[in-house]
Motif scaffolding. Structure first.
Motif, short mmCIF file in Angstrom:
data_model
loop_
_atom_site.label_atom_id
_atom_site.label_comp_id
_atom_site.label_asym_id
_atom_site.label_seq_id
_atom_site.Cartn_x
_atom_site.Cartn_y
_atom_site.Cartn_z
N ALA A 1 0.84 -1.21 0.00
CA ALA A 1 0.00 0.00 0.00
C ALA A 1 0.87 1.25 0.00
O ALA A 1 2.01 1.24 0.46
CB ALA A 1 -0.92 0.00 1.22
N PRO A 2 0.35 2.36 -0.51
CA PRO A 2 1.11 3.61 -0.51
C PRO A 2 1.13 4.26 0.86
O PRO A 2 0.38 3.88 1.78
CB PRO A 2 0.35 4.47 -1.52
N THR A 3 1.98 5.27 0.99
CA THR A 3 2.04 6.08 2.21
C THR A 3 1.58 7.49 1.89
O THR A 3 1.94 8.07 0.86
CB THR A 3 3.48 6.10 2.76
N VAL A 4 0.77 8.05 2.80
CA VAL A 4 0.21 9.39 2.63
C VAL A 4 0.72 10.28 3.76
O VAL A 4 0.59 9.93 4.94
CB VAL A 4 -1.33 9.35 2.65
N LEU A 5 1.31 11.41 3.39
CA LEU A 5 1.73 12.40 4.39
C LEU A 5 0.59 13.39 4.57
O LEU A 5 0.08 13.96 3.61
CB LEU A 5 3.00 13.12 3.94
N ASP B 1 -7.61 -0.40 11.06
CA ASP B 1 -7.67 -0.94 9.70
C ASP B 1 -7.33 0.09 8.64
O ASP B 1 -7.94 0.14 7.57
CB ASP B 1 -9.08 -1.49 9.43
N LEU B 2 -6.34 0.93 8.91
CA LEU B 2 -5.94 1.92 7.92
C LEU B 2 -5.50 1.23 6.63
O LEU B 2 -4.67 0.31 6.66
CB LEU B 2 -4.78 2.76 8.45
N PRO B 3 -6.02 1.67 5.47
CA PRO B 3 -5.66 1.01 4.21
C PRO B 3 -4.35 1.49 3.61
O PRO B 3 -3.88 0.95 2.61
CB PRO B 3 -6.83 1.37 3.29
N VAL B 4 -3.75 2.54 4.18
CA VAL B 4 -2.50 3.12 3.69
C VAL B 4 -1.59 3.37 4.88
O VAL B 4 -2.02 3.39 6.03
CB VAL B 4 -2.75 4.45 2.95
N GLY B 5 -0.31 3.58 4.58
CA GLY B 5 0.57 4.11 5.61
C GLY B 5 0.34 5.60 5.76
O GLY B 5 -0.05 6.27 4.80
N ALA C 1 -9.15 5.86 1.52
CA ALA C 1 -9.62 4.61 0.93
C ALA C 1 -9.41 4.59 -0.57
O ALA C 1 -8.98 3.57 -1.16
CB ALA C 1 -11.09 4.40 1.29
N LYS C 2 -9.71 5.69 -1.23
CA LYS C 2 -9.60 5.74 -2.69
C LYS C 2 -8.14 5.74 -3.14
O LYS C 2 -7.81 5.23 -4.21
CB LYS C 2 -10.35 6.96 -3.22
N VAL C 3 -7.25 6.33 -2.36
CA VAL C 3 -5.82 6.26 -2.67
C VAL C 3 -5.34 4.81 -2.64
O VAL C 3 -4.59 4.35 -3.52
CB VAL C 3 -5.01 7.14 -1.69
N ALA C 4 -5.79 4.07 -1.63
CA ALA C 4 -5.43 2.65 -1.55
C ALA C 4 -5.97 1.89 -2.76
O ALA C 4 -5.27 1.05 -3.35
CB ALA C 4 -5.95 2.04 -0.26
N ALA D 1 -3.79 -0.02 -5.69
CA ALA D 1 -4.00 -1.44 -5.97
C ALA D 1 -4.32 -1.66 -7.45
O ALA D 1 -3.87 -2.63 -8.07
CB ALA D 1 -5.13 -1.97 -5.10
N ALA D 2 -5.11 -0.75 -8.03
CA ALA D 2 -5.46 -0.88 -9.45
C ALA D 2 -4.26 -0.68 -10.36
O ALA D 2 -4.21 -1.20 -11.48
CB ALA D 2 -6.54 0.14 -9.81
N ASP D 3 -3.25 0.07 -9.85
CA ASP D 3 -2.07 0.37 -10.66
C ASP D 3 -1.04 -0.74 -10.63
O ASP D 3 -0.10 -0.74 -11.41
CB ASP D 3 -1.45 1.69 -10.18
N ARG D 4 -1.20 -1.67 -9.68
CA ARG D 4 -0.21 -2.74 -9.57
C ARG D 4 -0.45 -3.84 -10.59
O ARG D 4 -1.58 -4.10 -10.98
CB ARG D 4 -0.25 -3.33 -8.14
#
Length: 455
Positions: free
Chosen positions: A84-88, A143-147, A445-448, A452-455
């Motif tokens: 998963a990506p990380t969001v600052l 249950d965070l979907p991103v870092g 949620a949408k960033v996650a 995932a769609a880009d992988r």
């Protein structure tokens, strides 16, 4: 490990559940007068940082209070799930001074609700930004979907002098795929926005001296110039007859995609009846993409008790907002050259810089920007967000762009046209705040999903 599936309905319910506690914690933050300006009690800034750190620890983040010669910032981290990506998530916990206390309708550091708005210094700028981040974290729980990395600065209102050092010192800790800067605003109540350009800034002082000491205005007036008259003549050269900035060498741009209705801008700015707008071109270009120059203050004798004497020296503070694409160093050189060239009657204009900051333009395209727009549209019940410019400045965005060129930088915020940030009776629209909290939750949620769609 199977990741949880988040539905919009479930996240809406989670935010609804968390909002009472989020508001209570926001009010606790507003009660702390954390002003980073010189001359104020900075122990309150320390208290503010500790309060933010406690909030982030309550969201199961690893938290540190850090500094680099300035006021304390807070960094909180939670590692991303595998893949998963990380969001600052950025905001700031310091606030502006209150100014003339007599202009406030209630104690600026005792939050009060009136007509659906929460009044208090920092209620909108930017403690609500902090609490929007906290609301999203609380909505997801474990249950965070991103870092996430939360970077909560402690001296933004005072110029962010130590921020670049902090960012570089902690670069590895804060490296992220998406950066959300919650320090801007929306286009209107009920209309969300992404900020895609901001003006830069140059603040400086100009001083003129004509005499070694004050002298009798009757005995010498008419032949000997006084400094205040000379200064005002010089300041009058900074704008042309239309009110456009008349300093050669400053960049001017157009191209704003939305326009400001004149009656709305007049109402929102509090323009006095009979006073005209200044400048030429579309109103949004004038306040977003063209330079603006304001005379912020003048050092001269006050009118009360002023003697009949010619003033020997006078000084003014100038603030120039720079169009996106301009360079602060070149702009300062152009302004200094103008002031030196136009000083009247053989006087010398002594120009000194106070501080400057870069403008920025953001390419708001790509899957993470699409995710943000989708989150905003859902949170505002089908209202599509607009891309806006901002006439103010957030110079450190350019530092983020330079340090993390691959990151998507989303400039969002909680303010609306009636928030009066930096002024008396600053306030937060509570209905819009609820939408901002939901939008940020949906965004994570949408960033996650986008990653995932880009992988």
């Amino acid at each position: 490990m199977t990741r949880p599936i988040f539905t919009e309905a479930g996240l809406r319910a989670a935010i609804e559940r968390e909002l009472p506690g989020v508001r209570a914690d926001l009010e606790r933050l507003v009660r702390i007068p954390g002003i980073a300006f010189d001359g104020f009690d900075h122990s309150h800034v320390e208290r503010s940082a500790e309060a933010v750190a406690e909030l982030l620890r309550g969201c199961s983040l690893d938290v540190r209070i850090v500094r680099s010669g300035g006021q304390p910032a807070v960094i909180g981290r939670r590692a991303a799930p595998p893949g998963a990506p990380t969001v600052l998530l950025y905001a700031h916990h310091d606030v502006q001074p209150v100014g003339d206390i007599s202009l406030w309708e209630s104690d600026p550091f005792e939050p009060v609700e009136r007509d659906g708005r929460l009044y208090g210094r920092g209620a909108a700028d930017d403690k609500a930004g902090i609490m929007a981040h906290v609301a999203a974290l609380r909505a997801f729980g474990d249950d965070l979907p991103v870092g996430v990395v939360l970077f909560i600065e402690g001296e933004e209102e005072y110029g962010s002098d130590s921020l670049e050092r902090l960012l570089r010192e902690h670069r590895d800790e804060i490296a992220s795929d998406v950066i959300v800067i919650a320090d801007s605003g929306n286009w209107d109540i009920g209309v969300p926005a992404l900020t895609t350009s901001l003006r830069g800034i140059v603040n400086c002082f100009v001083e003129i001296r004509t005499l070694e000491h004050a002298i009798h205005s009757g005995m010498f007036g008419g032949a000997v110039p006084d400094a205040l008259t000379a200064l005002t003549r010089l300041l009058a050269t900074l704008h042309d007859e239309h009110g456009d900035v008349a300093v050669d060498g400053l960049i001017s741009r157009g191209g704003a995609t939305v326009d400001y209705p004149e009656d709305r801008l007049r109402h929102e700015s509090g323009l006095v009846d009979g006073v005209s707008f200044i400048g030429t071109g579309r109103l949004t270009d004038r306040i977003w993409t063209k330079p603006a120059l304001a005379i912020l203050a003048i050092d001269a004798p006050p009118t009360t008790g002023a003697p009949n004497a010619l003033v020997p020296a006078a000084k003014a503070k100038l603030s120039v907002r720079l169009a996106p694409g301009d360079n602060p160093k070149q702009a300062y050189a152009a302004l200094r050259s103008h002031l030196e060239k136009h000083a009247p009657w053989g006087t010398t204009a002594v120009v000194t810089i106070e501080h400057d900051g870069d403008p920025c333009v953001i390419d708001a395209s790509g899957p993470y920007f699409d995710a943000a727009r989708g989150a905003f549209e859902a949170a505002w019940d089908g209202v599509k967000p607009v891309d806006i410019g901002v006439g103010g400045s957030i110079p450190f965005i350019a530092t983020f762009q330079e340090m993390f060129p691959a990151a998507a930088i989303l400039v969002t915020g909680v303010e609306d046209p009636y928030a009066r940030a930096h002024g008396p009776n600053e306030s937060l629209h509570l209905g819009e705040f609820a939408r901002v909290c939901l939008a940020e939750t949906l965004l994570l949620a949408k960033v996650a999903e986008a990653a995932a769609a880009d992988r």
